[in-house]
Design a protein around this motif. Structure first.
Motif, PDB file in Angstrom:
ATOM      1  N   ILE A 173       0.904  -1.265   0.127  1.00 12.79           N
ATOM      2  CA  ILE A 173       0.014  -0.029   0.018  1.00 12.79           C
ATOM      3  C   ILE A 173       0.848   1.270   0.154  1.00 12.79           C
ATOM      4  CG2 ILE A 173      -2.049   0.983   1.125  1.00 12.79           C
ATOM      5  CD1 ILE A 173      -2.370  -1.753   0.308  1.00 12.79           C
ATOM      6  N   LEU A 174       0.720   2.105  -1.117  1.00 11.33           N
ATOM      7  CA  LEU A 174       1.652   3.238  -1.309  1.00 11.33           C
ATOM      8  C   LEU A 174       0.761   4.337  -1.224  1.00 11.33           C
ATOM      9  CD1 LEU A 174       3.270   0.811  -2.849  1.00 11.33           C
ATOM     10  CD2 LEU A 174       4.248   2.780  -3.975  1.00 11.33           C
ATOM     11  N   SER A 175       0.778   5.068  -0.022  1.00 11.51           N
ATOM     12  CA  SER A 175      -0.148   6.150   0.348  1.00 11.51           C
ATOM     13  C   SER A 175       0.492   7.120   1.701  1.00 11.51           C
ATOM     14  CB  SER A 175      -1.538   5.713   0.861  1.00 11.51           C
ATOM     15  OG  SER A 175      -2.252   6.738   1.147  1.00 11.51           O
ATOM     16  N   ARG A 183       4.549   4.563   3.625  1.00 15.88           N
ATOM     17  CA  ARG A 183       4.277   6.066   3.821  1.00 15.88           C
ATOM     18  C   ARG A 183       4.890   6.961   3.024  1.00 15.88           C
ATOM     19  NH1 ARG A 183       2.820   9.586   8.841  1.00 15.88           N
ATOM     20  NH2 ARG A 183       0.856  10.565   7.935  1.00 15.88           N
ATOM     21  N   ILE A 184       4.476   7.451   2.090  1.00 13.04           N
ATOM     22  CA  ILE A 184       5.405   8.345   1.397  1.00 13.04           C
ATOM     23  C   ILE A 184       5.183   9.843   1.731  1.00 13.04           C
ATOM     24  CG2 ILE A 184       5.683   9.250  -0.950  1.00 13.04           C
ATOM     25  CD1 ILE A 184       4.968   6.307  -2.047  1.00 13.04           C
ATOM     26  N   LEU A 185       6.063  10.742   1.986  1.00 15.59           N
ATOM     27  CA  LEU A 185       5.880  12.103   2.591  1.00 15.59           C
ATOM     28  C   LEU A 185       6.568  12.931   1.745  1.00 15.59           C
ATOM     29  CD1 LEU A 185       5.398  11.272   6.309  1.00 15.59           C
ATOM     30  CD2 LEU A 185       3.698  11.931   4.837  1.00 15.59           C
ATOM     31  N   ASP A 186       6.495  14.216   1.847  1.00 16.27           N
ATOM     32  CA  ASP A 186       7.278  15.312   1.418  1.00 16.27           C
ATOM     33  C   ASP A 186       8.034  15.889   2.885  1.00 16.27           C
ATOM     34  OD1 ASP A 186       8.304  16.750  -1.173  1.00 16.27           O
ATOM     35  OD2 ASP A 186       7.791  18.356   0.445  1.00 16.27           O
ATOM     36  N   ALA A 187       9.256  16.422   2.589  1.00 13.97           N
ATOM     37  CA  ALA A 187      10.033  16.915   3.694  1.00 13.97           C
ATOM     38  C   ALA A 187       9.074  18.127   4.231  1.00 13.97           C
ATOM     39  CB  ALA A 187      11.149  17.321   3.391  1.00 13.97           C
ATOM     40  N   GLU A 188       8.545  18.978   3.332  1.00 15.45           N
ATOM     41  CA  GLU A 188       7.772  20.149   3.460  1.00 15.45           C
ATOM     42  C   GLU A 188       6.625  19.907   4.337  1.00 15.45           C
ATOM     43  OE1 GLU A 188       6.667  24.266   3.630  1.00 15.45           O
ATOM     44  OE2 GLU A 188       8.600  23.194   3.389  1.00 15.45           O
ATOM     45  N   GLU A 189       6.080  18.530   3.975  1.00 15.03           N
ATOM     46  CA  GLU A 189       4.822  18.134   4.579  1.00 15.03           C
ATOM     47  C   GLU A 189       5.262  17.679   5.975  1.00 15.03           C
ATOM     48  OE1 GLU A 189       3.714  14.684   2.343  1.00 15.03           O
ATOM     49  OE2 GLU A 189       1.452  14.713   2.819  1.00 15.03           O
ATOM     50  N   ARG A 190       6.169  17.214   6.532  1.00 21.59           N
ATOM     51  CA  ARG A 190       6.559  16.756   7.582  1.00 21.59           C
ATOM     52  C   ARG A 190       6.687  17.973   8.479  1.00 21.59           C
ATOM     53  NH1 ARG A 190      10.479  11.626   8.810  1.00 21.59           N
ATOM     54  NH2 ARG A 190      12.036  12.920   8.310  1.00 21.59           N
ATOM     55  N   SER A 191       7.409  18.735   7.934  1.00 21.39           N
ATOM     56  CA  SER A 191       7.831  20.022   8.771  1.00 21.39           C
ATOM     57  C   SER A 191       7.665  21.250   7.727  1.00 21.39           C
ATOM     58  CB  SER A 191       9.195  19.919   9.051  1.00 21.39           C
ATOM     59  OG  SER A 191       9.649  21.056   9.788  1.00 21.39           O
ATOM     60  N   PRO A 192       6.476  22.032   7.672  1.00 24.27           N
ATOM     61  CA  PRO A 192       6.238  23.050   6.862  1.00 24.27           C
ATOM     62  C   PRO A 192       7.062  24.268   7.233  1.00 24.27           C
ATOM     63  CG  PRO A 192       4.334  22.617   8.219  1.00 24.27           C
ATOM     64  CD  PRO A 192       5.121  21.482   8.435  1.00 24.27           C
ATOM     65  N   PRO A 237       4.039  -4.460   8.246  1.00 27.40           N
ATOM     66  CA  PRO A 237       5.383  -3.838   7.976  1.00 27.40           C
ATOM     67  C   PRO A 237       5.027  -2.193   7.636  1.00 27.40           C
ATOM     68  CG  PRO A 237       5.375  -5.870   6.841  1.00 27.40           C
ATOM     69  CD  PRO A 237       3.789  -5.505   7.326  1.00 27.40           C
ATOM     70  N   LEU A 238       5.620  -1.334   8.093  1.00 28.34           N
ATOM     71  CA  LEU A 238       5.527   0.094   7.796  1.00 28.34           C
ATOM     72  C   LEU A 238       6.780   0.566   7.694  1.00 28.34           C
ATOM     73  CD1 LEU A 238       3.937   2.558   7.564  1.00 28.34           C
ATOM     74  CD2 LEU A 238       4.045   2.740   9.899  1.00 28.34           C
ATOM     75  N   ARG A 239       6.900   1.368   6.391  1.00 30.09           N
ATOM     76  CA  ARG A 239       8.162   2.312   6.105  1.00 30.09           C
ATOM     77  C   ARG A 239       7.916   3.407   5.795  1.00 30.09           C
ATOM     78  NH1 ARG A 239      13.748   0.765   5.509  1.00 30.09           N
ATOM     79  NH2 ARG A 239      12.999  -0.809   7.053  1.00 30.09           N
ATOM     80  N   GLU A 240       8.169   4.547   6.400  1.00 37.31           N
ATOM     81  CA  GLU A 240       8.040   5.942   6.007  1.00 37.31           C
ATOM     82  C   GLU A 240       9.129   6.362   5.120  1.00 37.31           C
ATOM     83  OE1 GLU A 240       8.090   9.329   8.986  1.00 37.31           O
ATOM     84  OE2 GLU A 240       6.046   8.574   8.895  1.00 37.31           O
ATOM     85  N   LEU A 241       8.860   6.852   3.966  1.00 32.57           N
ATOM     86  CA  LEU A 241       9.864   7.333   2.717  1.00 32.57           C
ATOM     87  C   LEU A 241       9.675   8.999   2.500  1.00 32.57           C
ATOM     88  CD1 LEU A 241       9.223   4.605   0.375  1.00 32.57           C
ATOM     89  CD2 LEU A 241      10.999   4.548   2.108  1.00 32.57           C
ATOM     90  N   VAL A 242      10.886   9.534   3.230  1.00 31.41           N
ATOM     91  CA  VAL A 242      10.705  11.218   3.222  1.00 31.41           C
ATOM     92  C   VAL A 242      11.596  11.682   1.846  1.00 31.41           C
ATOM     93  CG1 VAL A 242      11.092  13.238   4.072  1.00 31.41           C
ATOM     94  CG2 VAL A 242      10.150  11.113   5.564  1.00 31.41           C
ATOM     95  N   GLU A 243      12.668  10.966   1.663  1.00 30.19           N
ATOM     96  CA  GLU A 243      13.665  11.244   0.858  1.00 30.19           C
ATOM     97  C   GLU A 243      13.712  10.883  -0.496  1.00 30.19           C
ATOM     98  OE1 GLU A 243      15.915  14.000   1.069  1.00 30.19           O
ATOM     99  OE2 GLU A 243      15.084  14.296   2.995  1.00 30.19           O
TER     100      GLU A 243
END
Lengths: 500, 291
Positions: free
Chosen positions: B180-182, B208-217, B267-273
């Motif tokens: 699941i990619l979200s 979990r796909i996040l943007d750096a600005e999203e995690r720390s705007p 299993p969970l992995r957070e991808l930011v970069e």
């Protein structure tokens, strides 16, 4: 840098309130968020504080506006470049004359030009022209002109009466180097005088002419120094007469001529220099006055003629013509003519009849209706229009009398009040006409002027150093406009980026 | 352009060793699925009811006793890759959707290289967008060309409908694992969906796909925010307070997601970069395979 329309720069003041409005009145920027779920939207609503500094895209927009205004004002870069210089060098024969130091005037001209050109930028475009042949000797930079000057020597040509044409003088800076400044030199020209100032004298050294049966001679000293003249016969070269003339003096001479003499020679005897001829000679070989006025003329006309003593110059000699009457022809027009009485030249006058006057004179030009009261036909024009001095004199006299009659006919007190002035004007016209006629006769005399001395005016004039360089303008408004467009695009892009 | 020209080669060069060649099915069962096969396991004495076609006639000829051959059903491994296409996935300096599709394509290519197959399912996409399946490696470039056309535009309602539709698909029941990619923003809805997936035998793995600005705007001045999915607006008039509130809630949400995944063994992995997406995916997958 210069601006074609600097007043447009006032538009920059408009940008100040625009910047204030952008800084304080605009809404906060809009940004997209993936979700508003994490934002604390329950925070108490506080009034949106007004911004105190401009966003980046606003700075870019203001920069674009400023650049556009600067472009509209027509800026241009100004660059100095040397103006082209045209040198005219007098190479007439007089430039070969040597001064007290032994150097010729041409040498002096070279030295003076070298000194003047030393101050010129080396890249100055120069042209070297020579007078009186009006030929271009060299064109190039300063060094090329200096080299060409070294190769020149004085020519054997005398000065020409006509000056260079405007195209020959060019449009840039102009230097004229010589021993005499041309009369029709344009004001932009700088005259560099060379040669020692010469004395102003009678203007010639000697003149030879065929011996007449009876010699009547008038000589006038138009110079500033005393002149001594000797009249010699040829063959024999014996001094017949000696004349001493003070400046401004005029002497008449009557001489019985021996039939064995073939020619006569008038020599300036007080040590003239040996300059070859390149100047004008004024000489009259007639002592008799051309015209005189009889006392039978109307009083106004008598006063008019009597006002100029030179009308009867020649002293005791009888005039060639005697004006002793005036006529009004039978016509509706107030025309008139002069009657010439007998004088020393009675034989010539006897042939002058009314019919001749009518034929020679341009009567249609004398109708007062064709010219105003003061519109006397200029004497020189009459001299050119009439075939002889005699008819010219008659014509001027007729004009004079006609004008006076017209004044009397007008019965105008104002015109009568101007009568003395009118008379003075008429006399002046007649005087100039007589002088021209006299000179015409002198020029027509068979003179050999090979030894005539030049009359050189040594007028020193400080050279002007101004206007040596021209300002070349390179406008760059279009580049500013392009920069303004790019800044505007960047502002739009920055605003769009912020919106994302 | 989401995919580099040498994307397939780069994916194949990654160490995907943890992915099995073929999954082991139940002994004695036949697989009807395409690509399924049988492998001999052992013999046992014939029992009434056994399929007579399984009798080993050679043993019977030697011993006159009936034995049947027990065979293991070899079933091609099938995995499900679910990509969130909601509008929030368009956020980021490098859009999260691009990163998610690259990860999905990499998983499918790696599986195809080992004989398995993958089905990439768009979640929250318009109906015209169909799932893409990759069974053979030679079709990888067609898959990439298809994924280039995908875009993120769905809202939360469309996402919910898509989740329900996906659970009804038969392919879910056949898949051994579901990637699941979200960004997993609406955690409640995602939790129900993930539990339903597991009940259908597809074991979820969460990326979990996040943007750096999203995690720390970054928020230095007042900003008017607009929700990418709902269009709702809100003015953050106090940047400091807004940032503090955001950070607190975002951290709480991430903690809830991690707790949920641990509780259920997902299993969970957070991808930011973005640059670390593929290496992180490989490490994640190797860890899952070893386990």
């Amino acid at each position: 840098m210069s601006l074609a329309q600097p007043s447009l720069l006032w538009l920059l003041l408009v940008l100040a309130p625009l910047a204030w409005w952008l800084a304080t009145g605009a809404k906060p920027p809009l940004r997209r968020a993936p979700s508003l779920a994490f934002w604390p939207r329950e925070l108490p609503a506080t009034p949106t504080p007004r911004r105190r500094r401009l966003p980046f895209h606003a700075w870019l927009a203001l920069l674009a506006a400023a650049l556009a205004i600067a472009a509209l004002s027509g800026p241009s870069l100004v660059r100095e470049r040397p103006l082209p210089l045209r040198l005219w060098l007098d190479r007439s024969a007089s430039m070969g004359a040597r001064g007290s130091g032994g150097a010729t005037r041409l040498d002096e001209a070279r030295a003076q030009l070298a000194r003047a050109l030393a101050d010129e930028p080396a890249e100055t475009p120069c042209e070297l022209w020579c007078w009186p042949l009006a030929e271009r000797i060299e064109s190039g930079d300063v060094a090329a002109i200096l080299r060409a000057l070294e190769r020149l020597d004085a020519s054997r040509f005398v000065g020409a009466e006509e000056g260079p044409t405007s195209s020959e003088l060019g449009a840039g800076r102009l230097w004229w180097v010589g021993d005499r400044e041309p009369e029709d030199l344009p004001p932009r020209a700088a005259f560099l005088a060379v040669g020692e100032p010469l004395r102003r004298n009678a203007g010639w050294v000697s003149a030879s002419f065929t011996a007449p049966r009876e010699l009547w001679l008038v000589v006038a000293c138009t110079g500033t120094e005393r002149v001594e003249l000797e009249l010699r016969n040829e063959p024999g070269a014996r001094a017949l007469e000696t004349l001493a003339l003070e400046p401004g003096a005029r002497r008449a001479l009557r001489l019985e001529v021996d039939p064995t003499w073939s020619s006569l020679r008038l020599v300036a005897a007080n040590g003239a220099d040996q300059l070859p001829l390149d100047d004008e000679l004024n000489l009259a070989l007639d002592a008799r006055p051309l015209a005189a006025v009889s006392r039978d003329l109307p009083a106004a006309l008598q006063r008019a003629f009597a006002a100029d003593e030179r009308l009867a110059f020649g002293g005791e000699q009888p005039p060639e013509l005697l004006i002793d009457g005036a006529f009004l022809p039978r016509s509706d027009d107030p025309r008139c003519a002069l009657r010439f009485g007998a004088g020393a030249g009675a034989a010539a006058v006897e042939d002058l009849r009314w019919e001749d006057l009518e034929r020679d004179a341009l009567w249609h030009r004398l109708a007062p209706a064709a010219w105003p009261l003061r519109g006397i036909v200029e004497g020189r024009a009459i001299a050119r229009a009439t075939p002889s001095a005699r008819s010219a004199i008659a014509l001027v006299g007729a004009e004079l009398h006609c004008a006076l009659d017209a004044v009397e006919l007008a019965q105008s007190s104002a015109a009568r009040a101007e009568l003395p002035l009118l008379c003075a004007l008429l006399v002046d016209e007649l005087r100039s006409l007589l002088r021209d006629a006299q000179l015409d006769r002198a020029r027509s005399a068979p003179l050999d002027l090979g030894e005539t001395k030049a009359s050189v005016r040594g007028v020193a004039r400080a050279e002007t150093r101004e206007g040596r360089r021209a300002l070349e303008q390179r406008p760059f408004g279009r580049w500013l406009a392009l920069a303004a467009a790019l800044a505007w695009l960047a502002a739009c892009a920055a605003r769009g980026h912020r919106a994302l | 352009m989401r995919f580099a020209p040498d994307f397939v080669d780069r994916v194949l060069a990654l160490p995907w060793s943890a992915l099995p060649k073929r999954g082991a099915g139940a002994i004695g069962e036949r697989a009807g699925a395409k690509g399924a096969g049988l492998e001999f396991e052992e013999h046992r004495a014939y029992r009434p009811g056994d399929d007579p076609t399984r009798l080993d006639w050679q043993i019977y000829a030697r011993s006159r006793k009936p034995f049947v051959k027990l065979q293991r059903v070899l079933e091609a491994q099938r995995e499900l890759v679910v990509v969130d296409l909601s509008a929030s996935m368009a956020f980021g300096a490098e859009p999260k959707l691009d990163r998610a599709l690259r990860l999905a394509a990499a998983l499918a290519i790696a599986l195809a290289a080992r004989g398995a197959s993958a089905e990439i399912v768009p979640l929250g996409a318009p109906a015209s967008l169909a799932p893409e399946r990759l069974e053979r490696l030679v079709a990888a470039r067609e898959l990439i060309a298809a994924l280039e056309r995908w875009s993120a535009a769905g809202d939360e309602a469309a996402l919910e409908r898509a989740r329900l539709r996906l659970l009804e698909r038969r392919s879910v029941a056949r898949s051994s694992r579901a990637w699941i990619l979200s960004d997993f923003y609406a955690l409640g809805e995602w939790a129900q969906f993930l539990e339903a997936l597991r009940s259908r035998s597809a074991r979820p793995c969460l990326l979990r796909i996040l943007d750096a600005e999203e995690r720390s705007p970054t928020l230095a001045e007042p900003v008017e925010w607009i929700d990418a999915e709902t269009g709702e607006r809100w003015v953050a008039s106090d940047p400091a307070a807004a940032r503090a509130g955001y950070a607190e809630r975002f951290a709480a949400h991430a903690e809830r997601l991690r707790g949920f995944a641990e509780r259920h063994g997902f299993p969970l992995r957070e991808l930011v970069e973005p640059a670390q997406d593929l290496p992180e995916l490989v490490r994640f997958e190797r860890a899952r395979g070893a386990r």
